[in-house]
Scaffold this motif. Structure first.
Motif, PDB file in Angstrom:
ATOM      1  N   ASP A  36      14.492 -27.002 -29.087  1.00 23.47           N
ATOM      2  CA  ASP A  36      15.929 -26.820 -28.907  1.00 23.47           C
ATOM      3  C   ASP A  36      16.258 -26.637 -27.433  1.00 23.47           C
ATOM      4  O   ASP A  36      17.233 -27.199 -26.916  1.00 23.47           O
ATOM      5  CB  ASP A  36      16.414 -25.624 -29.721  1.00 23.47           C
ATOM      6  N   ASP A  71       8.066 -22.773 -36.349  1.00 25.50           N
ATOM      7  CA  ASP A  71       9.378 -22.213 -36.001  1.00 25.50           C
ATOM      8  C   ASP A  71       9.487 -21.994 -34.499  1.00 25.50           C
ATOM      9  O   ASP A  71      10.508 -22.339 -33.883  1.00 25.50           O
ATOM     10  CB  ASP A  71       9.591 -20.901 -36.755  1.00 25.50           C
ATOM     11  N   GLN A 105      12.069 -23.893 -31.770  1.00 24.77           N
ATOM     12  CA  GLN A 105      12.948 -23.219 -30.814  1.00 24.77           C
ATOM     13  C   GLN A 105      12.713 -23.753 -29.397  1.00 24.77           C
ATOM     14  O   GLN A 105      13.650 -23.924 -28.611  1.00 24.77           O
ATOM     15  CB  GLN A 105      12.712 -21.703 -30.857  1.00 24.77           C
ATOM     16  N   PHE A 121      13.584 -19.174 -27.036  1.00 27.01           N
ATOM     17  CA  PHE A 121      14.203 -18.596 -28.220  1.00 27.01           C
ATOM     18  C   PHE A 121      15.534 -19.310 -28.433  1.00 27.01           C
ATOM     19  O   PHE A 121      16.020 -20.010 -27.535  1.00 27.01           O
ATOM     20  CB  PHE A 121      14.394 -17.074 -28.078  1.00 27.01           C
ATOM     21  N   PRO A 122      16.143 -19.197 -29.632  1.00 33.07           N
ATOM     22  CA  PRO A 122      17.362 -19.962 -29.932  1.00 33.07           C
ATOM     23  C   PRO A 122      18.476 -19.680 -28.934  1.00 33.07           C
ATOM     24  O   PRO A 122      18.794 -18.524 -28.642  1.00 33.07           O
ATOM     25  CB  PRO A 122      17.742 -19.481 -31.337  1.00 33.07           C
ATOM     26  N   GLN A 161       9.423 -13.692 -29.192  1.00 31.88           N
ATOM     27  CA  GLN A 161      10.809 -14.130 -29.030  1.00 31.88           C
ATOM     28  C   GLN A 161      11.744 -12.937 -28.885  1.00 31.88           C
ATOM     29  O   GLN A 161      12.629 -12.924 -28.029  1.00 31.88           O
ATOM     30  CB  GLN A 161      11.238 -14.971 -30.231  1.00 31.88           C
TER      31      GLN A 161
END
Length: 461
Positions: free
Chosen positions: A367, A360, A364, A124-125, A29
């Motif tokens: 999202d 996790d 992401q 990634f976020p 990430q």
């Protein structure tokens, strides 16, 4: 000898598979984030290095070539996925465009296309989990940034004159309209190599996002924000453009200008960046907003060692948040629906296996997929005719169902030779019809009265 070669090849292939499977998701990430930052920086700044096929600044042109080459090298070292060959091809094409001194728009489009493909392949976020606190952000800016960038972001801070290259002016409209909040967040988090801009990774993630949103407001004035607020209040299309925080963080003013008049895009961007919380309140807590919130709560529970609660919240993210949207998404994009379902399944599987880092990374990815779902379903929000047809269809269906029930009751009573009670049935449906008309009239009057009252109060204020 042949058997030994085959065995060596098999062992090597197995080693590569194991290496990829155990690649650190967080490290991947971080590398993807930095590469995305390079591409965004290149897309925004290339126009200052080359114009009309001629180099305007030799040093900036060399920097553009270096950034493109570095992005290509970092992409090549990412874990192997089906998307990696295409990413490498796009990176090579970008370097060739820069070497050929192509026009700024062509290079920017190529860089943005590669950046979008990169974040899709290695998610990634894209936004903070909750709306940032811009009041705190102003204090942080004065403490950490004003000395170089100036109190109002003009790049005229007391230390700025001594720096080479000079600090960026956040008030520069040309740069600001092409820069997303996510790009500012990346710079704040990682710094910029070769400049005096340091990394502020010591700040919390929430503070870095808040600073990014605040810096993204400095090229706008109060008049722009006021016009944007008016547009947000009266135009449903505005809310469809910014369905959530991810859209507020990733959409640039330049990109928005391709979908609406430039002045309207500027004003709407000014308002949403100054009040990012409206993207949450306008779209409620259900649907994707609930799915995102449940995923974050599930991850927090997993980190705390509460496996049962993490699993429960993970299921809630799907059943309570995403599942109600499935029929609409299935009709529009079956492939995206399948991708989200598989990712949700992978997330729950990672939780069950105790693989927190994998969970996790999958969260992401979800999202990012949710942002795609928002885009896919957002078009319906801007179609009043579609809403009208859907509503009238529901009314007709309910009316036919009620009619069938009444007809059935009448037929049964006649067959049972209870004609003496038919008057009560007729009286019932006539009363229901009258009550429905009265309710409609009262609701219409009440809504109109409230709207007029709010408008008058707004004028007084």
């Amino acid at each position: 000898m042949q058997a030994l070669r085959i065995l060596s090849a098999v062992l090597f292939s197995w080693f590569m598979v194991i290496s990829v499977a155990h690649a650190d998701p967080l490290a991947t990430q971080d590398k993807a984030k930095q590469t995305w930052q390079l591409l965004d920086y290149l897309a925004v700044d290339y126009g200052g290095a080359v114009r009309d096929g001629k180099v305007q600044s030799a040093s900036e042109y060399e920097e553009m070539k270096e950034f493109a080459a570095t992005a290509g090298q970092q992409i090549a070292t990412l874990p192997s996925t089906p998307a990696l060959p295409e990413l490498k091809r796009q990176a090579t094409a970008l370097s060739e465009l820069i070497a050929a001194k192509a026009d700024a728009k062509t290079v920017a489009d190529s860089a943005h296309s590669l950046a979008a493909a990169l974040v899709k392949a290695y998610p990634f976020p894209l936004s903070p989990s909750t709306p940032p606190d811009l009041t705190r952000a102003k204090v942080l800016f004065e403490a950490n940034c004003a000395a170089c960038h100036g109190a109002t972001g003009r790049g005229d801070g007391p230390l700025g004159a001594k720096l080479t290259p000079p600090p960026i002016a956040f008030t520069d409209r040309g740069r600001a309209r092409s820069r997303s909040v996510l790009a500012l967040y990346q710079v704040i988090s990682q710094g910029v190599a070769g400049t005096s801009m340091p990394s502020f990774a010591t700040l919390s993630d929430e503070d870095r996002w808040a600073l990014a949103f605040f810096a993204g407001t400095l090229s706008h004035d109060d008049a722009m924000r006021a016009r944007g607020e008016e547009s947000w209040g009266r135009d449903a299309t505005a809310k469809a453009v910014f369905p959530d925080l991810a859209a507020a963080a990733t959409l640039t003013e330049a990109a928005l200008s391709e979908r609406m008049p430039p002045d309207a895009a500027r004003d709407l961007t000014a308002y949403v960046r100054s009040h990012p919380e409206v993207t949450v309140t306008a779209n409620g807590t259900g649907g994707l907003g609930l799915a995102r919130a449940r995923l974050q709560e599930s991850l927090a529970a997993a980190r705390a060692g509460d496996q049962a609660n993490a699993t429960r919240l993970g299921l809630s993210a799907y059943l309570d948040g995403f599942e109600p949207l499935e029929p609409a998404l299935r009709a529009r994009n079956q492939a995206l629906l399948t991708e989200v379902e598989n990712a949700m399944l992978a997330y729950r599987g990672a939780l069950a296996s105790g693989k927190l880092e994998q969970a996790d990374a999958t969260a992401q990815k979800l999202d990012y997929l949710f942002a795609q779902v928002d885009t896919e379903l957002g078009a319906d929000k801007a179609e009043p005719l579609t809403t009208f047809i859907a509503s009238i269809t529901i009314l007709l269906r309910e009316g036919v169902e009620a009619l069938l029930i009444v007809v059935g009751m009448l037929a049964f009573l006649k067959k049972a030779e209870r004609r003496d009670v038919l008057a009560y049935v007729h009286g019932g449906w006539l009363t229901a019809l009258a009550c429905g008309g009265l309710t409609w009239a009262m609701a219409t009057y009440f809504v109109g009265f409230v709207a007029l009252t709010v408008k008058q109060l707004a004028r007084l204020c």
